[in-house]
Design a protein around this motif. Structure first.
Motif, PDB file in Angstrom:
ATOM      1  N   ASP A 121       0.695  -0.968   0.058  1.00 15.39           N
ATOM      2  CA  ASP A 121      -0.175   0.371   0.263  1.00 15.39           C
ATOM      3  C   ASP A 121       1.173   1.323  -0.113  1.00 15.39           C
ATOM      4  OD1 ASP A 121       1.158   0.146   2.575  1.00 15.39           O
ATOM      5  OD2 ASP A 121      -0.810  -0.256   3.394  1.00 15.39           O
ATOM      6  N   GLY A 122       2.142   0.875  -0.013  1.00 13.18           N
ATOM      7  CA  GLY A 122       3.000   2.053   0.398  1.00 13.18           C
ATOM      8  C   GLY A 122       3.239   3.148   1.354  1.00 13.18           C
ATOM      9  N   GLN A 123       2.435   2.384   2.431  1.00 14.94           N
ATOM     10  CA  GLN A 123       2.243   3.468   3.910  1.00 14.94           C
ATOM     11  C   GLN A 123       3.360   2.944   4.879  1.00 14.94           C
ATOM     12  OE1 GLN A 123      -2.749   3.296   3.518  1.00 14.94           O
ATOM     13  NE2 GLN A 123      -1.081   5.524   4.737  1.00 14.94           N
ATOM     14  N   SER A 124       4.352   2.105   4.487  1.00 10.42           N
ATOM     15  CA  SER A 124       5.578   1.456   5.055  1.00 10.42           C
ATOM     16  C   SER A 124       6.140   1.159   4.829  1.00 10.42           C
ATOM     17  CB  SER A 124       4.396   0.889   6.198  1.00 10.42           C
ATOM     18  OG  SER A 124       4.742  -0.440   5.458  1.00 10.42           O
ATOM     19  N   ALA A 125       7.486   1.500   5.242  1.00 12.17           N
ATOM     20  CA  ALA A 125       8.751   1.013   4.379  1.00 12.17           C
ATOM     21  C   ALA A 125       9.951   0.302   5.632  1.00 12.17           C
ATOM     22  CB  ALA A 125       9.328   1.853   4.039  1.00 12.17           C
ATOM     23  N   GLU A 126      10.719   0.077   5.013  1.00  5.73           N
ATOM     24  CA  GLU A 126      12.159  -0.959   6.370  1.00  5.73           C
ATOM     25  C   GLU A 126      13.510  -0.796   5.392  1.00  5.73           C
ATOM     26  OE1 GLU A 126      13.219  -3.913   8.845  1.00  5.73           O
ATOM     27  OE2 GLU A 126      14.004  -4.638   6.967  1.00  5.73           O
ATOM     28  N   PHE A 127      14.071   0.428   5.206  1.00  7.82           N
ATOM     29  CA  PHE A 127      14.507   0.913   5.178  1.00  7.82           C
ATOM     30  C   PHE A 127      16.189   0.251   5.791  1.00  7.82           C
ATOM     31  CE2 PHE A 127      13.616   4.720   2.922  1.00  7.82           C
ATOM     32  CZ  PHE A 127      12.609   4.680   2.235  1.00  7.82           C
ATOM     33  N   THR A 128      17.372  -0.260   4.644  1.00  4.96           N
ATOM     34  CA  THR A 128      18.381  -0.667   5.289  1.00  4.96           C
ATOM     35  C   THR A 128      19.721  -0.415   4.499  1.00  4.96           C
ATOM     36  OG1 THR A 128      17.495  -2.584   5.790  1.00  4.96           O
ATOM     37  CG2 THR A 128      19.860  -2.947   5.853  1.00  4.96           C
ATOM     38  N   THR A 163      19.287   0.303  10.779  1.00 11.07           N
ATOM     39  CA  THR A 163      17.770   0.250   9.661  1.00 11.07           C
ATOM     40  C   THR A 163      16.885   1.201  10.499  1.00 11.07           C
ATOM     41  OG1 THR A 163      18.824  -2.278   9.455  1.00 11.07           O
ATOM     42  CG2 THR A 163      16.044  -1.981   9.361  1.00 11.07           C
ATOM     43  N   VAL A 164      15.922   1.476   9.072  1.00 12.06           N
ATOM     44  CA  VAL A 164      14.756   1.920   9.504  1.00 12.06           C
ATOM     45  C   VAL A 164      14.143   1.527   9.195  1.00 12.06           C
ATOM     46  CG1 VAL A 164      14.215   4.424  10.203  1.00 12.06           C
ATOM     47  CG2 VAL A 164      16.645   4.216   9.553  1.00 12.06           C
TER      48      VAL A 164
END
Length: 200
Positions: A121-128, A163-164
């Motif tokens: 849904d494009g409303q959450s993400a994990e960036f590493t 990780t964020v």
């Protein structure tokens, strides 16, 4: 979230570089894959490196970060069956860092990889982010999330990973995050201001 938005997310990445976010013009098919062992990775388009420099208000001064001589970044994207998306950046790259007082860091290695895991849904993400990487929050929400984790505003780490978890608005035109939480920090983080002090 569209692949174009996924590739143009500027948040958290100093100068869209630390393994970072390509410009909105970079979409799958813009670059032809090179042959032999690339596993789906393609070079980022030349637009990725535009603009070539970026000013940051840090260290009680203005710090300019510019792409260095090494520019060999490539990326790969995958859409999963559930509609979620994974975009990964890797490759050799360097930056030059200059502060107004003349302090200068030449050809700092920032070749660590960067991966975006984005929900359907494009409303959450994990960036590493993996070292070596330089990172700067590009909006107030990211700055607050980093400060809550005890991280400097502009920082560098050579090894380890950051990780964020990020939450986004359901408005596809809004690029800034609604929430930012650091869930894992590298063990050894260096304030770039300290590096510049040493280089002066």
């Amino acid at each position: 979230m569209s692949i174009t938005k996924a590739l143009s997310l500027p948040m958290l990445v100093a100068f869209s570089l630390a393994a970072g976010a390509a410009p909105a013009s970079a979409a799958p098919g813009d670059s032809e894959p090179s042959r032999g062992g690339t596993r789906g990775f393609v070079p980022v388009p030349e637009e990725y490196y535009t603009p070539e420099s970026h000013d940051v208000e840090a260290c009680g001064s203005t710090v300019t970060i510019a792409y260095g001589d090494v520019r060999e970044i490539e990326y790969r994207e995958r859409v999963n069956k559930d509609g979620s998306m994974v975009v990964r950046f890797r490759g050799e790259s360097t930056v030059d860092i200059t502060r107004e007082d003349g302090a200068f860091i030449d050809e700092l290695d920032v070749s660590g990889s960067f991966t975006q895991h984005i929900s359907a849904d494009g409303q959450s993400a994990e960036f590493t982010f993996r070292g070596a990487t330089i990172v700067e929050p590009s909006d107030p929400t990211s700055a607050a999330g980093f400060a809550a984790a005890g991280l400097p505003y502009l920082f560098f780490f050579e090894h380890g990973k950051l990780t964020v978890d990020v939450g986004f608005s359901d408005d596809p035109t809004v690029m800034e995050p609604d929430s930012v939480e650091v869930v894992h920090s590298p063990r050894h983080v260096v304030d770039v201001c300290d590096l510049l002090d040493e280089a002066r």
